[in-house]
Scaffold this motif. Structure first.
Motif, PDB file in Angstrom:
ATOM      1  N   LEU A   1       0.826  -1.204   0.000  1.00  0.00           N
ATOM      2  CA  LEU A   1       0.000   0.000   0.000  1.00  0.00           C
ATOM      3  C   LEU A   1       0.860   1.254   0.000  1.00  0.00           C
ATOM      4  CD1 LEU A   1      -2.741   1.442   0.267  1.00  0.00           C
ATOM      5  CD2 LEU A   1      -2.519   1.177   2.747  1.00  0.00           C
ATOM      6  N   THR A   2       1.842   1.284   0.890  1.00  0.00           N
ATOM      7  CA  THR A   2       2.685   2.471   0.994  1.00  0.00           C
ATOM      8  C   THR A   2       3.475   2.691  -0.292  1.00  0.00           C
ATOM      9  OG1 THR A   2       2.891   2.044   3.366  1.00  0.00           O
ATOM     10  CG2 THR A   2       4.416   3.631   2.414  1.00  0.00           C
ATOM     11  N   CYS A   3       3.951   1.617  -0.910  1.00  0.00           N
ATOM     12  CA  CYS A   3       4.661   1.741  -2.179  1.00  0.00           C
ATOM     13  C   CYS A   3       3.736   2.228  -3.287  1.00  0.00           C
ATOM     14  CB  CYS A   3       5.295   0.406  -2.561  1.00  0.00           C
ATOM     15  SG  CYS A   3       6.752  -0.020  -1.580  1.00  0.00           S
ATOM     16  N   LYS A   4       2.480   1.820  -3.230  1.00  0.00           N
ATOM     17  CA  LYS A   4       1.503   2.298  -4.206  1.00  0.00           C
ATOM     18  C   LYS A   4       1.354   3.817  -4.105  1.00  0.00           C
ATOM     19  CE  LYS A   4      -2.019   1.656  -7.131  1.00  0.00           C
ATOM     20  NZ  LYS A   4      -1.920   1.029  -8.460  1.00  0.00           N
ATOM     21  N   PHE A   5       1.253   4.323  -2.900  1.00  0.00           N
ATOM     22  CA  PHE A   5       1.153   5.769  -2.700  1.00  0.00           C
ATOM     23  C   PHE A   5       2.446   6.459  -3.135  1.00  0.00           C
ATOM     24  CE2 PHE A   5      -2.640   4.783  -0.532  1.00  0.00           C
ATOM     25  CZ  PHE A   5      -3.340   5.962  -0.255  1.00  0.00           C
TER      26      PHE A   5
ATOM     27  N   THR B   1       8.849  -7.220   2.040  1.00  0.00           N
ATOM     28  CA  THR B   1       8.935  -6.075   1.147  1.00  0.00           C
ATOM     29  C   THR B   1       7.544  -5.790   0.597  1.00  0.00           C
ATOM     30  OG1 THR B   1      10.137  -5.113  -0.731  1.00  0.00           O
ATOM     31  CG2 THR B   1       9.438  -7.401  -0.953  1.00  0.00           C
ATOM     32  N   GLY B   2       7.445  -4.811  -0.269  1.00  0.00           N
ATOM     33  CA  GLY B   2       6.200  -4.494  -0.944  1.00  0.00           C
ATOM     34  C   GLY B   2       6.511  -3.841  -2.277  1.00  0.00           C
ATOM     35  N   PHE B   3       5.572  -3.930  -3.208  1.00  0.00           N
ATOM     36  CA  PHE B   3       5.727  -3.307  -4.516  1.00  0.00           C
ATOM     37  C   PHE B   3       4.459  -2.538  -4.841  1.00  0.00           C
ATOM     38  CE2 PHE B   3       8.514  -6.998  -4.698  1.00  0.00           C
ATOM     39  CZ  PHE B   3       9.658  -6.503  -5.320  1.00  0.00           C
ATOM     40  N   GLY B   4       4.630  -1.372  -5.442  1.00  0.00           N
ATOM     41  CA  GLY B   4       3.480  -0.606  -5.910  1.00  0.00           C
ATOM     42  C   GLY B   4       3.839   0.117  -7.188  1.00  0.00           C
ATOM     43  N   GLN B   5       2.860   0.309  -8.073  1.00  0.00           N
ATOM     44  CA  GLN B   5       3.126   0.991  -9.334  1.00  0.00           C
ATOM     45  C   GLN B   5       1.950   1.856  -9.755  1.00  0.00           C
ATOM     46  OE1 GLN B   5       2.853  -1.777 -13.014  1.00  0.00           O
ATOM     47  NE2 GLN B   5       1.700   0.108 -13.210  1.00  0.00           N
ATOM     48  N   VAL B   6       2.277   2.957 -10.420  1.00  0.00           N
ATOM     49  CA  VAL B   6       1.280   3.838 -11.026  1.00  0.00           C
ATOM     50  C   VAL B   6       1.877   4.407 -12.302  1.00  0.00           C
ATOM     51  CG1 VAL B   6      -0.066   5.963 -10.816  1.00  0.00           C
ATOM     52  CG2 VAL B   6       0.224   4.481  -8.828  1.00  0.00           C
ATOM     53  N   ARG B   7       1.271   4.114 -13.438  1.00  0.00           N
ATOM     54  CA  ARG B   7       1.636   4.700 -14.731  1.00  0.00           C
ATOM     55  C   ARG B   7       3.145   4.738 -14.983  1.00  0.00           C
ATOM     56  NH1 ARG B   7      -2.464   8.123 -13.030  1.00  0.00           N
ATOM     57  NH2 ARG B   7      -0.972   9.764 -12.470  1.00  0.00           N
ATOM     58  N   GLY B   8       3.790   3.596 -14.921  1.00  0.00           N
ATOM     59  CA  GLY B   8       5.210   3.529 -15.254  1.00  0.00           C
ATOM     60  C   GLY B   8       6.143   3.770 -14.091  1.00  0.00           C
ATOM     61  N   TYR B   9       5.636   4.301 -12.977  1.00  0.00           N
ATOM     62  CA  TYR B   9       6.451   4.520 -11.786  1.00  0.00           C
ATOM     63  C   TYR B   9       6.205   3.388 -10.796  1.00  0.00           C
ATOM     64  CZ  TYR B   9       7.031   9.252 -13.575  1.00  0.00           C
ATOM     65  OH  TYR B   9       7.336  10.325 -14.364  1.00  0.00           O
ATOM     66  N   SER B  10       7.271   2.925 -10.158  1.00  0.00           N
ATOM     67  CA  SER B  10       7.077   1.870  -9.168  1.00  0.00           C
ATOM     68  C   SER B  10       8.041   2.047  -8.009  1.00  0.00           C
ATOM     69  CB  SER B  10       7.265   0.480  -9.790  1.00  0.00           C
ATOM     70  OG  SER B  10       8.603   0.262 -10.186  1.00  0.00           O
ATOM     71  N   ALA B  11       7.685   1.436  -6.902  1.00  0.00           N
ATOM     72  CA  ALA B  11       8.490   1.490  -5.684  1.00  0.00           C
ATOM     73  C   ALA B  11       8.571   0.091  -5.086  1.00  0.00           C
ATOM     74  CB  ALA B  11       7.866   2.459  -4.675  1.00  0.00           C
ATOM     75  N   MET B  12       9.714  -0.202  -4.491  1.00  0.00           N
ATOM     76  CA  MET B  12       9.926  -1.459  -3.768  1.00  0.00           C
ATOM     77  C   MET B  12      10.385  -1.119  -2.352  1.00  0.00           C
ATOM     78  SD  MET B  12      12.936  -4.284  -4.322  1.00  0.00           S
ATOM     79  CE  MET B  12      13.593  -5.034  -2.806  1.00  0.00           C
ATOM     80  N   TRP B  13       9.611  -1.523  -1.357  1.00  0.00           N
ATOM     81  CA  TRP B  13       9.953  -1.233   0.035  1.00  0.00           C
ATOM     82  C   TRP B  13      11.300  -1.876   0.368  1.00  0.00           C
ATOM     83  CZ3 TRP B  13       7.470   1.910   3.495  1.00  0.00           C
ATOM     84  CH2 TRP B  13       7.947   1.881   4.814  1.00  0.00           C
ATOM     85  N   SER B  14      12.213  -1.069   0.890  1.00  0.00           N
ATOM     86  CA  SER B  14      13.576  -1.547   1.117  1.00  0.00           C
ATOM     87  C   SER B  14      13.991  -1.592   2.571  1.00  0.00           C
ATOM     88  CB  SER B  14      14.564  -0.654   0.345  1.00  0.00           C
ATOM     89  OG  SER B  14      14.303  -0.697  -1.027  1.00  0.00           O
ATOM     90  N   MET B  15      13.395  -0.786   3.417  1.00  0.00           N
ATOM     91  CA  MET B  15      13.878  -0.651   4.787  1.00  0.00           C
ATOM     92  C   MET B  15      13.153  -1.578   5.749  1.00  0.00           C
ATOM     93  SD  MET B  15      14.775   3.359   5.212  1.00  0.00           S
ATOM     94  CE  MET B  15      15.955   4.142   4.115  1.00  0.00           C
ATOM     95  N   ASP B  16      13.273  -2.865   5.491  1.00  0.00           N
ATOM     96  CA  ASP B  16      12.742  -3.868   6.404  1.00  0.00           C
ATOM     97  C   ASP B  16      13.915  -4.654   6.973  1.00  0.00           C
ATOM     98  OD1 ASP B  16      10.281  -5.718   7.274  1.00  0.00           O
ATOM     99  OD2 ASP B  16      11.934  -7.004   6.609  1.00  0.00           O
ATOM    100  N   ALA B  17      13.891  -4.887   8.276  1.00  0.00           N
ATOM    101  CA  ALA B  17      14.971  -5.636   8.933  1.00  0.00           C
ATOM    102  C   ALA B  17      14.376  -6.673   9.871  1.00  0.00           C
ATOM    103  CB  ALA B  17      15.889  -4.683   9.684  1.00  0.00           C
ATOM    104  N   SER B  18      13.295  -7.329   9.413  1.00  0.00           N
ATOM    105  CA  SER B  18      12.552  -8.246  10.276  1.00  0.00           C
ATOM    106  C   SER B  18      13.083  -9.668  10.260  1.00  0.00           C
ATOM    107  CB  SER B  18      11.078  -8.245   9.859  1.00  0.00           C
ATOM    108  OG  SER B  18      10.930  -8.710   8.523  1.00  0.00           O
ATOM    109  N   ASN B  19      14.103  -9.943   9.442  1.00  0.00           N
ATOM    110  CA  ASN B  19      14.618 -11.300   9.325  1.00  0.00           C
ATOM    111  C   ASN B  19      15.736 -11.538  10.333  1.00  0.00           C
ATOM    112  OD1 ASN B  19      15.354 -13.865   8.508  1.00  0.00           O
ATOM    113  ND2 ASN B  19      16.465 -13.158   6.692  1.00  0.00           N
TER     114      ASN B  19
END
Length: 327
Positions: A106-110, A190-208
């Motif tokens: 969701l956050t990557c979508k925004f 992680t997470g992925f979101g995209q809008v019209r050619g733009y996309s984001a991948m959540w990177s700041m996770d340290a849960s492992n």
């Protein structure tokens, strides 16, 4: 045309270690079986898309436009990119069970939506005039905590992970930050979101928690490496836990083309030493905060074997030495 943008923030990693010793032991059949297992696991994923409603996301963001609804086809592409991410991690000897997290999607979508509004990828954009404040805040969280990618086509997700792993264009090769985030041992989700050619991948996770350790993560990894996971002609990299290992700023790094010889590293006489470009040591806080970057001036082909020799303080010998064979 494609553009990618990485971000900096220190993520510490400390516990069971990954090193060239780990990956060098695997046979080609074991590698292919592992990749196949990841594909099978991905096909059985049962996650379902959910539209943001603003009631339980903690940020109050509301889906006021269709662009902010996570559509089924986008989630399908996100799962495909997740599989690609886990495949690269597996090949590098890391935990390959990173999962999609709904909140991150969701956050990557925004974040992707915010990039589409300003017309570029930027991690810390100013608030555009007229944009809803809650949408901006959620979007800013997405841009500032994610790898960002742009494609001239409408789909900004497909191929994004390959782009992050390549990371060797003029604006990114000094840090290969996208790659280092993808290969962060501490990543568990992680997470992925995209809008019209733009996309984001959540990177700041340290849960492992299992990813904590005194790691040495090589790309390509020691041992066998499939050419199918060698995008374009990327730079090579070796990320080393700075709490355990130390590499000088101008290391005496050497890479040899081995042919069929078994003499490396005991005897390098007569071996072809390759010219290296873009040699540097990056110490920014992007995943593992010490990374040696270099580009041998030979494009790997099937059957090529390379020997890498890097002076490392804290390793069991004066030099870290390993062999990569492409297939």
């Amino acid at each position: 045309m494609r553009w990618i943008l990485a971000l900096s923030c220190l993520v510490a990693t400390l516990g069971a270690a990954v090193s060239p010793d780990t990956t060098a032991k695997r046979t080609r059949s074991e590698i292919e079986a592992g990749l196949k297992a990841l594909e099978t696991k991905a096909r059985t994923a049962q996650e379902e898309p959910k539209a943001p409603d603003g009631t339980d996301k903690g940020k109050g963001a509301k889906a006021i436009v269709n662009d902010l609804v996570i559509k089924p086809d986008e989630l399908k592409r996100a799962r495909a990119e997740l599989l690609q991410l886990n495949s690269y991690r597996y090949l590098c000897g890391l935990e390959a069970n990173v999962v999609l997290k709904e909140e991150y999607n969701l956050t990557c979508k925004f974040g992707a939506y915010l990039c589409s509004v300003i017309g570029r990828i930027e991690h810390t954009p100013a608030k555009p005039a007229g944009l809803d404040e809650l949408v901006y805040k959620k979007g800013y969280e997405g841009t500032s905590r994610s790898n960002l990618f742009w494609s001239s086509g409408p789909d900004g997700l497909t191929g994004s992970v390959n782009g992050y792993m390549d990371d060797s264009d003029a604006s990114n090769i000094a840090k290969v930050g996208h790659r280092r985030w993808c290969l962060n041992p501490a990543m568990g989700a992680t997470g992925f979101g995209q809008v019209r050619g733009y996309s984001a991948m959540w990177s700041m996770d340290a849960s492992n928690a299992a990813g904590k350790g005194e790691h040495i993560v090589c790309f390509p990894a020691a041992g066998f490496w499939p050419l199918a996971y060698w995008p374009n002609s990327p730079a090579w990299s070796i990320s080393l836990d700075p709490g355990r290992y130390r590499v000088e700023d101008n290391p005496e790094l050497k890479v040899y083309l081995l042919g069929g010889t078994e003499r490396f590293p005991q005897d390098t006489k007569g071996l072809k030493e390759l010219k290296l470009t873009d040699v540097r040591v990056a110490r920014e806080g992007m995943g593992i905060a010490q990374c040696v970057i270099f580009r041998p001036q030979v494009a790997p082909k099937r059957g090529n074997r390379f020997g890498v020799s890097l002076p490392v303080k804290g390793w069991r010998s004066a030099k870290l030495e390993y062999i990569v064979e492409f297939y």
